[in-house]
Design an enzyme around this catalytic site. Structure first.
Site, PDB file in Angstrom:
ATOM      1  N   SER A  34      -0.114  -4.636  17.331  1.00  0.00           N
ATOM      2  CA  SER A  34       1.311  -4.730  17.670  1.00  0.00           C
ATOM      3  C   SER A  34       1.569  -4.474  19.147  1.00  0.00           C
ATOM      4  CB  SER A  34       2.117  -3.697  16.869  1.00  0.00           C
ATOM      5  OG  SER A  34       2.028  -3.958  15.503  1.00  0.00           O
ATOM      6  N   HIS A  65       3.454  -9.928  16.542  1.00  0.00           N
ATOM      7  CA  HIS A  65       2.160 -10.539  16.193  1.00  0.00           C
ATOM      8  C   HIS A  65       2.290 -12.060  16.261  1.00  0.00           C
ATOM      9  CE1 HIS A  65      -0.147  -7.054  14.624  1.00  0.00           C
ATOM     10  NE2 HIS A  65       1.062  -6.535  14.574  1.00  0.00           N
ATOM     11  N   HIS A  87      -1.328  -7.568   7.695  1.00  0.00           N
ATOM     12  CA  HIS A  87      -1.461  -6.223   7.145  1.00  0.00           C
ATOM     13  C   HIS A  87      -1.333  -6.243   5.624  1.00  0.00           C
ATOM     14  CE1 HIS A  87       0.221  -6.059  11.206  1.00  0.00           C
ATOM     15  NE2 HIS A  87      -0.408  -4.916  11.374  1.00  0.00           N
ATOM     16  N   TYR A  89       0.491  -4.254   3.943  1.00  0.00           N
ATOM     17  CA  TYR A  89       1.887  -4.038   3.541  1.00  0.00           C
ATOM     18  C   TYR A  89       2.702  -5.327   3.509  1.00  0.00           C
ATOM     19  CZ  TYR A  89       3.015  -4.076   8.566  1.00  0.00           C
ATOM     20  OH  TYR A  89       3.153  -4.429   9.886  1.00  0.00           O
ATOM     21  N   GLU A  90       2.195  -6.382   4.137  1.00  0.00           N
ATOM     22  CA  GLU A  90       2.914  -7.658   4.098  1.00  0.00           C
ATOM     23  C   GLU A  90       2.727  -8.356   2.751  1.00  0.00           C
ATOM     24  OE1 GLU A  90       2.672 -10.048   7.946  1.00  0.00           O
ATOM     25  OE2 GLU A  90       1.117  -8.552   8.289  1.00  0.00           O
ATOM     26  N   ALA A 117      -1.477  -0.222  17.332  1.00  0.00           N
ATOM     27  CA  ALA A 117      -0.442   0.746  17.694  1.00  0.00           C
ATOM     28  C   ALA A 117      -0.521   1.846  16.646  1.00  0.00           C
ATOM     29  CB  ALA A 117       0.927   0.079  17.677  1.00  0.00           C
ATOM     30  N   MET A 218      -1.423   1.427  10.308  1.00  0.00           N
ATOM     31  CA  MET A 218      -1.385   0.610   9.089  1.00  0.00           C
ATOM     32  C   MET A 218      -2.387  -0.548   9.131  1.00  0.00           C
ATOM     33  SD  MET A 218       2.762   0.476   8.950  1.00  0.00           S
ATOM     34  CE  MET A 218       3.750   1.961   9.234  1.00  0.00           C
ATOM     35  N   SER A 219      -3.429  -0.378   9.917  1.00  0.00           N
ATOM     36  CA  SER A 219      -4.397  -1.487  10.038  1.00  0.00           C
ATOM     37  C   SER A 219      -5.789  -0.916  10.293  1.00  0.00           C
ATOM     38  CB  SER A 219      -3.990  -2.397  11.201  1.00  0.00           C
ATOM     39  OG  SER A 219      -4.093  -1.706  12.427  1.00  0.00           O
ATOM     40  N   ASN A 242       4.031   6.520  19.521  1.00  0.00           N
ATOM     41  CA  ASN A 242       5.037   7.532  19.163  1.00  0.00           C
ATOM     42  C   ASN A 242       4.322   8.782  18.682  1.00  0.00           C
ATOM     43  OD1 ASN A 242       4.498   5.527  16.843  1.00  0.00           O
ATOM     44  ND2 ASN A 242       5.239   7.346  15.762  1.00  0.00           N
ATOM     45  N   HIS A 256      10.163   0.670  14.603  1.00  0.00           N
ATOM     46  CA  HIS A 256       9.290  -0.394  15.093  1.00  0.00           C
ATOM     47  C   HIS A 256       9.671  -0.764  16.532  1.00  0.00           C
ATOM     48  CE1 HIS A 256       6.321  -3.501  14.805  1.00  0.00           C
ATOM     49  NE2 HIS A 256       7.185  -4.487  14.929  1.00  0.00           N
TER      50      HIS A 256
END
Ligand code: HPA
Length: 285
Positions: A34, A65, A87, A89-90, A117, A218-219, A242, A256
């Site tokens: 990201s 992306h 990902h 989650y998609e 990220a 998340m990746s 963050n 995000h």
């Protein structure tokens, strides 16, 4: 759960398609997470292939992306860059998430550099830091979503792959040397991979810290496992976008937008680190 099972032939077909559409034969792969897509703009003699054109290749749905392969030269090395990833989650299966890694393996890529990220868990980390991934906790895999589950094709890798050193020692040394040389503060630590898409609750943040993780995202952990299973050398960097929130009622939130905004600050740092690594690649071949 019924899911599509890809075969070695599917990986090879996609790799052959790529080979027909580029003049280059890179042995280095790079996944841009990201916000880091910009790195690919600096590549020379670029051949660009949208994911949509490659057989079976998954297409990202997330802002930040781009969804294309950029293949070309940088700092004297040829490199295959994934400008954007998909990902779990998609809604993609683990097989789909890691399909591009198998395609790179079939293409002949020998070293995979993963970027992402991530939220900083280590209280010493600040937004804008880069963390080199020394090791990982694949929390998704530990609860039954390991990308290596299912029938194993021994031509791709062993049934029970060793993961005692997942992130390559020599590649890490090279990255540390490049960072020291360029005056970049390179954090080091353990990346924990979760499914997302919700950011962590403070209780989860404290749990992840207690587990020994320094950054969360998340990746990456799925791709790294498949790449290592396939015999690739793996290197990974987290851009800390963050600082994870560890106490309830903290008067700020994680978004995000914040991730992408800090990503912009991180881009030049990530680019100079990656360029420096490519420039000294001869030391690790
Ligand atoms: N948590 C999980 N994934 C992330 C974060 C985070 O705080 N920041 C960027 N990706």
């Amino acid at each position: 759960m019924k899911k599509k099972q890809f075969s070695r032939q599917d990986f090879q077909n996609a790799a052959d398609f790529i080979a027909r559409n580029t003049r280059h034969r890179p042995k280095i792969g790079l996944v841009l997470g990201s916000g880091f897509g910009e790195f690919a703009e600096a590549i020379e003699d670029a051949d660009i292939i949208p994911y949509a054109e490659i057989p079976h290749f998954p297409r990202s749905t997330v802002e930040g992306h781009k969804g294309r392969l950029v293949i070309g030269r940088m700092e004297g090395q040829t490199i295959m860059i994934m400008q954007g990833r998909v990902h779990f989650y998609e809604g993609f299966s683990m097989e789909e998430v890691t399909f591009p890694v198998r395609v790179m393996q079939a293409f002949g890529v020998e070293t995979l550099i993963l970027t992402n990220a991530a939220g900083g868990l280590n209280p010493e980390f600040r937004a804008g830091d880069i963390m080199m991934i020394e090791d990982q906790i694949n929390l998704l895999g530990l609860v039954g979503n390991n990308p290596l589950m299912g029938p194993n094709d021994p031509a791709l890798g062993p049934r029970f792959p060793d993961m005692s050193t997942l992130y390559d020692r020599r590649m890490r040394e090279l990255a540390a040397n490049v960072a020291a040389e360029t005056g970049l503060t390179l954090r080091r630590g353990v990346y924990v991979g979760l499914s997302g898409p919700a950011f962590e609750t403070p209780a989860e943040v404290r749990m992840l810290r207690a587990l020994g993780a320094d950054a969360t995202g998340m990746s990456t952990t799925n791709e790294s496992l498949v790449a290592r299973h396939g015999g690739m050398r793996v290197l990974g960097f987290s851009g800390i976008t963050n600082e994870a929130i560890a106490a309830i009622d903290t008067p700020r939130v994680t978004s995000h937008e914040e991730v992408l905004e800090t990503g912009k600050v991180l881009v030049p740092r990530m680019i100079s680190l990656l360029r420096g690594i490519l420039g000294r690649w001869h030391e690790v071949v």
